[in-house]
Scaffold this motif. Structure first.
Motif, PDB file in Angstrom:
ATOM      1  N   TRP A 192      12.189   3.742   6.070  1.00 14.85           N
ATOM      2  CA  TRP A 192      11.472   3.484   4.818  1.00 14.85           C
ATOM      3  C   TRP A 192      11.003   2.030   4.723  1.00 14.85           C
ATOM      4  O   TRP A 192       9.868   1.770   4.323  1.00 14.85           O
ATOM      5  CB  TRP A 192      12.374   3.799   3.629  1.00 14.85           C
ATOM      6  N   VAL A 193      11.897   1.100   5.068  1.00 18.60           N
ATOM      7  CA  VAL A 193      11.509  -0.298   4.923  1.00 18.60           C
ATOM      8  C   VAL A 193      10.414  -0.661   5.930  1.00 18.60           C
ATOM      9  O   VAL A 193       9.525  -1.477   5.632  1.00 18.60           O
ATOM     10  CB  VAL A 193      12.739  -1.226   5.068  1.00 18.60           C
ATOM     11  N   VAL A 194      10.449  -0.046   7.112  1.00 19.92           N
ATOM     12  CA  VAL A 194       9.380  -0.296   8.081  1.00 19.92           C
ATOM     13  C   VAL A 194       8.056   0.230   7.537  1.00 19.92           C
ATOM     14  O   VAL A 194       7.007  -0.433   7.640  1.00 19.92           O
ATOM     15  CB  VAL A 194       9.719   0.350   9.436  1.00 19.92           C
ATOM     16  N   VAL A 195       8.077   1.425   6.934  1.00 24.23           N
ATOM     17  CA  VAL A 195       6.856   1.990   6.339  1.00 24.23           C
ATOM     18  C   VAL A 195       6.339   1.090   5.227  1.00 24.23           C
ATOM     19  O   VAL A 195       5.128   0.848   5.098  1.00 24.23           O
ATOM     20  CB  VAL A 195       7.135   3.409   5.812  1.00 24.23           C
ATOM     21  N   ILE A 196       7.252   0.562   4.409  1.00 29.50           N
ATOM     22  CA  ILE A 196       6.853  -0.341   3.331  1.00 29.50           C
ATOM     23  C   ILE A 196       6.148  -1.570   3.902  1.00 29.50           C
ATOM     24  O   ILE A 196       5.104  -2.003   3.399  1.00 29.50           O
ATOM     25  CB  ILE A 196       8.075  -0.750   2.495  1.00 29.50           C
ATOM     26  N   TYR A 197       6.688  -2.119   4.968  1.00 30.86           N
ATOM     27  CA  TYR A 197       6.094  -3.327   5.549  1.00 30.86           C
ATOM     28  C   TYR A 197       4.781  -3.020   6.259  1.00 30.86           C
ATOM     29  O   TYR A 197       3.891  -3.877   6.306  1.00 30.86           O
ATOM     30  CB  TYR A 197       7.094  -3.999   6.489  1.00 30.86           C
ATOM     31  N   VAL A 198       4.650  -1.827   6.805  1.00 31.80           N
ATOM     32  CA  VAL A 198       3.348  -1.440   7.362  1.00 31.80           C
ATOM     33  C   VAL A 198       2.302  -1.416   6.253  1.00 31.80           C
ATOM     34  O   VAL A 198       1.177  -1.928   6.408  1.00 31.80           O
ATOM     35  CB  VAL A 198       3.434  -0.077   8.067  1.00 31.80           C
ATOM     36  N   GLY A 199       2.678  -0.832   5.116  1.00 31.81           N
ATOM     37  CA  GLY A 199       1.754  -0.791   3.987  1.00 31.81           C
ATOM     38  C   GLY A 199       1.434  -2.166   3.442  1.00 31.81           C
ATOM     39  O   GLY A 199       0.272  -2.461   3.100  1.00 31.81           O
ATOM     40  N   LEU A 200       2.457  -3.042   3.357  1.00 33.88           N
ATOM     41  CA  LEU A 200       2.200  -4.398   2.876  1.00 33.88           C
ATOM     42  C   LEU A 200       1.268  -5.150   3.811  1.00 33.88           C
ATOM     43  O   LEU A 200       0.366  -5.873   3.370  1.00 33.88           O
ATOM     44  CB  LEU A 200       3.525  -5.154   2.748  1.00 33.88           C
ATOM     45  N   GLY A 201       1.462  -4.964   5.097  1.00 35.91           N
ATOM     46  CA  GLY A 201       0.583  -5.640   6.054  1.00 35.91           C
ATOM     47  C   GLY A 201      -0.840  -5.132   6.000  1.00 35.91           C
ATOM     48  O   GLY A 201      -1.804  -5.893   6.222  1.00 35.91           O
ATOM     49  N   ALA A 202      -0.997  -3.853   5.679  1.00 31.62           N
ATOM     50  CA  ALA A 202      -2.337  -3.250   5.681  1.00 31.62           C
ATOM     51  C   ALA A 202      -3.110  -3.535   4.401  1.00 31.62           C
ATOM     52  O   ALA A 202      -4.338  -3.690   4.445  1.00 31.62           O
ATOM     53  CB  ALA A 202      -2.225  -1.751   5.912  1.00 31.62           C
ATOM     54  N   PHE A 203      -2.408  -3.617   3.261  1.00 32.72           N
ATOM     55  CA  PHE A 203      -3.137  -3.633   1.997  1.00 32.72           C
ATOM     56  C   PHE A 203      -2.956  -4.906   1.176  1.00 32.72           C
ATOM     57  O   PHE A 203      -3.583  -5.049   0.126  1.00 32.72           O
ATOM     58  CB  PHE A 203      -2.711  -2.436   1.138  1.00 32.72           C
ATOM     59  N   MET A 204      -2.112  -5.818   1.612  1.00 33.82           N
ATOM     60  CA  MET A 204      -1.941  -7.058   0.861  1.00 33.82           C
ATOM     61  C   MET A 204      -2.825  -8.157   1.443  1.00 33.82           C
ATOM     62  O   MET A 204      -3.193  -8.119   2.621  1.00 33.82           O
ATOM     63  CB  MET A 204      -0.475  -7.510   0.882  1.00 33.82           C
ATOM     64  N   VAL A 205      -3.138  -9.132   0.603  1.00 33.27           N
ATOM     65  CA  VAL A 205      -3.847 -10.315   1.072  1.00 33.27           C
ATOM     66  C   VAL A 205      -2.846 -11.187   1.837  1.00 33.27           C
ATOM     67  O   VAL A 205      -1.792 -11.547   1.311  1.00 33.27           O
ATOM     68  CB  VAL A 205      -4.443 -11.106  -0.110  1.00 33.27           C
ATOM     69  N   ILE A 206      -3.142 -11.489   3.061  1.00 31.38           N
ATOM     70  CA  ILE A 206      -2.195 -12.173   3.931  1.00 31.38           C
ATOM     71  C   ILE A 206      -2.553 -13.646   4.061  1.00 31.38           C
ATOM     72  O   ILE A 206      -3.690 -14.002   4.339  1.00 31.38           O
ATOM     73  CB  ILE A 206      -2.162 -11.509   5.323  1.00 31.38           C
ATOM     74  N   ASN A 207      -1.557 -14.498   3.822  1.00 26.47           N
ATOM     75  CA  ASN A 207      -1.676 -15.918   4.112  1.00 26.47           C
ATOM     76  C   ASN A 207      -0.288 -16.438   4.516  1.00 26.47           C
ATOM     77  O   ASN A 207       0.677 -15.664   4.568  1.00 26.47           O
ATOM     78  CB  ASN A 207      -2.246 -16.699   2.916  1.00 26.47           C
ATOM     79  N   ARG A 208      -0.191 -17.705   4.781  1.00 19.19           N
ATOM     80  CA  ARG A 208       1.072 -18.235   5.307  1.00 19.19           C
ATOM     81  C   ARG A 208       2.215 -18.087   4.311  1.00 19.19           C
ATOM     82  O   ARG A 208       3.341 -17.740   4.688  1.00 19.19           O
ATOM     83  CB  ARG A 208       0.883 -19.702   5.693  1.00 19.19           C
ATOM     84  N   SER A 209       1.935 -18.344   3.036  1.00 22.29           N
ATOM     85  CA  SER A 209       2.987 -18.235   2.021  1.00 22.29           C
ATOM     86  C   SER A 209       3.493 -16.797   1.901  1.00 22.29           C
ATOM     87  O   SER A 209       4.707 -16.548   1.794  1.00 22.29           O
ATOM     88  CB  SER A 209       2.460 -18.717   0.665  1.00 22.29           C
ATOM     89  N   VAL A 210       2.566 -15.848   1.934  1.00 16.45           N
ATOM     90  CA  VAL A 210       2.960 -14.437   1.872  1.00 16.45           C
ATOM     91  C   VAL A 210       3.785 -14.059   3.087  1.00 16.45           C
ATOM     92  O   VAL A 210       4.791 -13.341   2.984  1.00 16.45           O
ATOM     93  CB  VAL A 210       1.706 -13.543   1.752  1.00 16.45           C
ATOM     94  N   ASN A 211       3.385 -14.531   4.239  1.00 14.90           N
ATOM     95  CA  ASN A 211       4.129 -14.222   5.468  1.00 14.90           C
ATOM     96  C   ASN A 211       5.566 -14.725   5.388  1.00 14.90           C
ATOM     97  O   ASN A 211       6.512 -14.016   5.767  1.00 14.90           O
ATOM     98  CB  ASN A 211       3.433 -14.843   6.675  1.00 14.90           C
ATOM     99  N   VAL A 212       5.739 -15.953   4.900  1.00 13.75           N
ATOM    100  CA  VAL A 212       7.083 -16.520   4.784  1.00 13.75           C
ATOM    101  C   VAL A 212       7.919 -15.725   3.781  1.00 13.75           C
ATOM    102  O   VAL A 212       9.095 -15.410   4.034  1.00 13.75           O
ATOM    103  CB  VAL A 212       7.011 -18.001   4.377  1.00 13.75           C
TER     104      VAL A 212
END
Length: 256
Positions: A192-212
Motif C-alpha cells: 500500500w505504501v509503495v502504491v501511495i508513493y507511486v501516486g505521489l510521484g506521478a501526480f504531485m508537483v515535485i521539487n527538492r523540498s517535496v522530495n526531502v
C-alpha cells in the motif's frame, strides 16, 4: 537482524515507488495530468493513506500488547522460581539437591535472555527443551522427598505446583519467541505504501523540498515497521523485554 533488513527494504521500495511515479508522470498523456485529474488521484491516495494508518495503528497496538504479555510472563516465571526456592527452604535441609537443580534452571534462563539480547554465539545451544528436562528432574527430586509432618507435606505440594507453573511459563516463553505478525499482512501494508508513493510521484508537483519531505515520511514508515517487528520479537533485537526480573531472582537465590 530481520527487523533491520525488512525496514531497510521497505524504505528502499518506498523511494523506488516514488521514483517510478515520477518516471510515470513523464509518460502519461497531458490530459491525465490536468488539475481535475490530479485532484481525483489525490482523493484516492488520501483514502488509501487513511486505510494504511488505521491498519498500521492496529498492528502497533497488537505488537505492544504481545510485548507486554511476554514481559509479564517472564516476571511470573521469575516470581515462581523465587517462591519455589522458598518452599524448598521451608521443607528442610534435605532439599539441598533440589535447590541446586533449581539454581541451574534459573542460570540457564538468565543465559538464554542474555544470548537473545546480545546474540552470543557461544550460547546458541541453550534451548527451552533442556530447561523442561531439568524441570522434570527437579520434580522427580521433589517427589522423592519423604515428608515427616503436615508442614512438610504442604511445602512439597506447594513446590510441585510452582514447578508446574515454571514449566508452563517456560513453554509459553519459548513458543512466543518467533514473530506472530502475518507475513501476508506485512506485505500488503508495504504494498500500500509503495502504491501511495507511486501516486505521489506521478501526480504531485515535485521539487527538492517535496522530495526531502517525502523521504522523511518514507523513513518514518520504515521505522514503524521496524518497531512492529521488534515489539513482536521481544526476546531478541534492540527493543526487548527487560531481564531484570530473572537477574533479581538469581541474586535472591544466591543470598539464601
Amino acid at each position: 537482524m530481520l527487523s533491520y533488513i525488512v525496514a531497510s527494504l521497505v524504505f528502499v521500495l518506498t523511494l523506488g515507488g516514488f521514483w517510478l511515479g515520477v518516471r510515470l508522470s513523464t509518460l502519461l498523456p497531458e490530459h491525465h495530468l490536468v488539475s481535475d485529474a490530479r485532484d481525483s488521484a489525490k482523493v484516492g491516495i488520501g483514502m488509501l493513506a487513511t486505510l494504511l494508518a488505521l491498519v498500521l495503528g492496529l498492528m502497533i497496538t497488537s505488537a505492544k500488547r504481545s510485548f507486554d504479555e511476554r514481559e509479564a510472563e517472564l516476571i511470573q516465571l521469575s516470581t515462581s522460581i523465587v517462591l519455589l526456592d522458598r518452599a524448598l527452604v521451608g521443607f528442610g535441609e534435605e532439599t539441598r539437591a533440589a535447590r541446586y537443580q533449581l539454581h541451574g534452571i534459573l542460570n540457564r534462563i538468565v543465559q538464554l535472555t542474555e544470548r537473545q539480547r546480545h546474540k552470543d554465539p557461544r550460547l546458541e545451544g541453550v534451548r527451552y527443551s533442556e530447561d523442561l528436562r531439568a524441570i522434570t528432574r527437579l520434580q522427580q527430586t521433589v517427589l522423592s522427598m519423604l515428608p515427616r509432618n503436615e508442614s512438610q507435606k504442604w511445602y512439597q505440594s506447594r513446590a510441585m505446583q510452582l514447578s508446574s507453573d515454571i514449566a508452563q511459563s517456560r513453554v509459553l516463553t519459548a513458543e512466543r519467541e518467533d514473530s506472530s505478525v502475518p507475513t501476508a499482512l506485512l506485505v500488503i501494508v508495504c504494498g500500500w505504501v509503495v502504491v501511495i508513493y507511486v501516486g505521489l510521484g506521478a501526480f504531485m508537483v515535485i521539487n527538492r523540498s517535496v522530495n526531502v519531505a517525502l523521504a522523511i515520511c518514507a523513513l518514518a514508515f520504515a521505522c514503524s515497521i521496524f518497531i512492529i517487528l521488534e515489539l513482536d520479537t521481544p526476546f531478541s533485537g534492540v527493543v526487548g523485554v527487560s531481564n531484570k526480573s530473572v537477574l533479581r531472582a538469581q541474586a535472591e537465590l544466591a543470598t539464601n
